[in-house]
Design a protein around this motif. Structure first.
Motif, PDB file in Angstrom:
ATOM      1  N   ASP A 221       0.830  -1.208   0.000  1.00  0.00           N
ATOM      2  CA  ASP A 221       0.000   0.000   0.000  1.00  0.00           C
ATOM      3  C   ASP A 221       0.864   1.257   0.000  1.00  0.00           C
ATOM      4  N   ALA A 222       1.961   1.225   0.743  1.00  0.00           N
ATOM      5  CA  ALA A 222       2.838   2.392   0.831  1.00  0.00           C
ATOM      6  C   ALA A 222       3.430   2.757  -0.528  1.00  0.00           C
ATOM      7  N   VAL A 223       3.657   1.755  -1.365  1.00  0.00           N
ATOM      8  CA  VAL A 223       4.183   2.019  -2.705  1.00  0.00           C
ATOM      9  C   VAL A 223       3.211   2.879  -3.496  1.00  0.00           C
ATOM     10  N   PHE A 224       1.939   2.542  -3.449  1.00  0.00           N
ATOM     11  CA  PHE A 224       0.976   3.254  -4.288  1.00  0.00           C
ATOM     12  C   PHE A 224       0.514   4.572  -3.672  1.00  0.00           C
ATOM     13  N   VAL A 225       0.601   4.680  -2.363  1.00  0.00           N
ATOM     14  CA  VAL A 225       0.401   5.996  -1.739  1.00  0.00           C
ATOM     15  C   VAL A 225       1.510   6.947  -2.199  1.00  0.00           C
ATOM     16  N   ARG A 226       2.743   6.455  -2.187  1.00  0.00           N
ATOM     17  CA  ARG A 226       3.876   7.283  -2.629  1.00  0.00           C
ATOM     18  C   ARG A 226       3.795   7.559  -4.124  1.00  0.00           C
ATOM     19  N   ALA A 227       3.406   6.555  -4.926  1.00  0.00           N
ATOM     20  CA  ALA A 227       3.284   6.761  -6.359  1.00  0.00           C
ATOM     21  C   ALA A 227       2.251   7.849  -6.670  1.00  0.00           C
ATOM     22  N   ARG A 228       1.140   7.812  -5.952  1.00  0.00           N
ATOM     23  CA  ARG A 228       0.106   8.831  -6.150  1.00  0.00           C
ATOM     24  C   ARG A 228       0.650  10.223  -5.831  1.00  0.00           C
ATOM     25  N   ALA A 229       1.375  10.338  -4.728  1.00  0.00           N
ATOM     26  CA  ALA A 229       1.923  11.633  -4.335  1.00  0.00           C
ATOM     27  C   ALA A 229       2.932  12.146  -5.376  1.00  0.00           C
ATOM     28  N   LEU A 230       3.786  11.264  -5.853  1.00  0.00           N
ATOM     29  CA  LEU A 230       4.770  11.658  -6.858  1.00  0.00           C
ATOM     30  C   LEU A 230       4.106  12.050  -8.173  1.00  0.00           C
ATOM     31  N   ALA A 231       3.061  11.341  -8.546  1.00  0.00           N
ATOM     32  CA  ALA A 231       2.384  11.627  -9.806  1.00  0.00           C
ATOM     33  C   ALA A 231       1.699  12.977  -9.783  1.00  0.00           C
ATOM     34  N   LEU A 232       1.308  13.421  -8.620  1.00  0.00           N
ATOM     35  CA  LEU A 232       0.574  14.693  -8.486  1.00  0.00           C
ATOM     36  C   LEU A 232       1.486  15.892  -8.284  1.00  0.00           C
TER      37      LEU A 232
END
Length: 233
Positions: A221-232
């Motif tokens: 889950d932490a991977v995709f929370v971080r991916a979302r933040a980076l993408a934005l």
């Protein structure tokens, strides 16, 4: 050509590919013999194309189709334990409309995410050779060239991570030093037409990793929370 049409065209070439006749023969053999649990299933038994949102800002790169997973269903990361973990996590993070992935007609849709792999045919022992990886690499290059909105590349496992970094060395540049392979490691790169893309590393959601606790659901889950933040950003 529109990104969606280009992605479809790349996918069609992947499915027709015969660059590795030994892998095509292996996939076909697996589809004939089948696994006892899937005796009634019709196996895809061909190379598996990438799929997802052609405007995605987050691109996931895995290793290769599973012999009784994607090689059976025809959709990457579908039909086995790795896929169960991955799509649950993508759903929790808002990248998928549902948590389960069974086959190509199960209603699953991805939002702002595209999933592909370093190798498109299931390899024996889940270990593609360097030659097989090299033959498959142009398809990944084409996909990344088409996914012009990509801001984050999530590499699922070391082989996928090594593949992306080999591409950076071949035709890109590092904006930061390459981070050693580790869960949630980040490296900023230019990759072909993509600029300032973050390569975000995850341990692979294989049964070996999830059954032993090397990878837990909160870690994924932490991977995709971080991916979302980076993408934005």
């Amino acid at each position: 050509m529109r990104p969606s049409a280009t992605i479809e065209a790349i996918g069609a070439r992947v499915v027709r590919c015969r660059r590795c006749p030994e892998l095509r023969a292996y996939c076909a053999d697996v589809g004939r013999v089948k696994k006892r649990a899937f005796r009634e299933h019709e196996y895809w038994a061909k190379p598996v194309p990438g799929w997802g949102d052609p405007h995605a800002r987050v691109v996931l790169v895995g290793l290769a189709p599973g012999a009784h997973g994607s090689n059976r269903t025809g959709r990457v990361f579908t039909g086995d334990g790795s896929g169960e973990w991955l799509y649950r996590a993508l759903h929790r993070a808002g990248f998928a409309n549902q948590p389960h992935a069974v086959d190509r007609n199960d209603g699953l849709a991805l939002r702002d995410a595209f999933i592909t792999a370093a190798v498109r045919c299931a390899p024996p022992g889940n270990k593609p050779t360097p030659q097989q990886r090299a033959r498959c690499l142009p398809y990944l290059r084409e996909e990344l060239d088409t996914l012009a909105h990509a801001r984050v590349i999530v590499t699922l496992g070391k082989l996928a991570d090594d593949t992306i970094h080999a591409m950076v060395k071949e035709r890109g540049a590092y904006r930061s030093g390459r981070a050693p392979f580790a869960h949630l490691a980040e490296t900023t790169v230019d990759l072909g037409p993509l600029r300032d893309v973050v390569v975000l590393t995850s341990y692979h959601p294989s049964r070996q990793n999830t059954n032993t606790g090397v990878l837990t659901e909160p870690m994924l889950d932490a991977v995709f929370v971080r991916a979302r933040a980076l993408a934005l950003r």
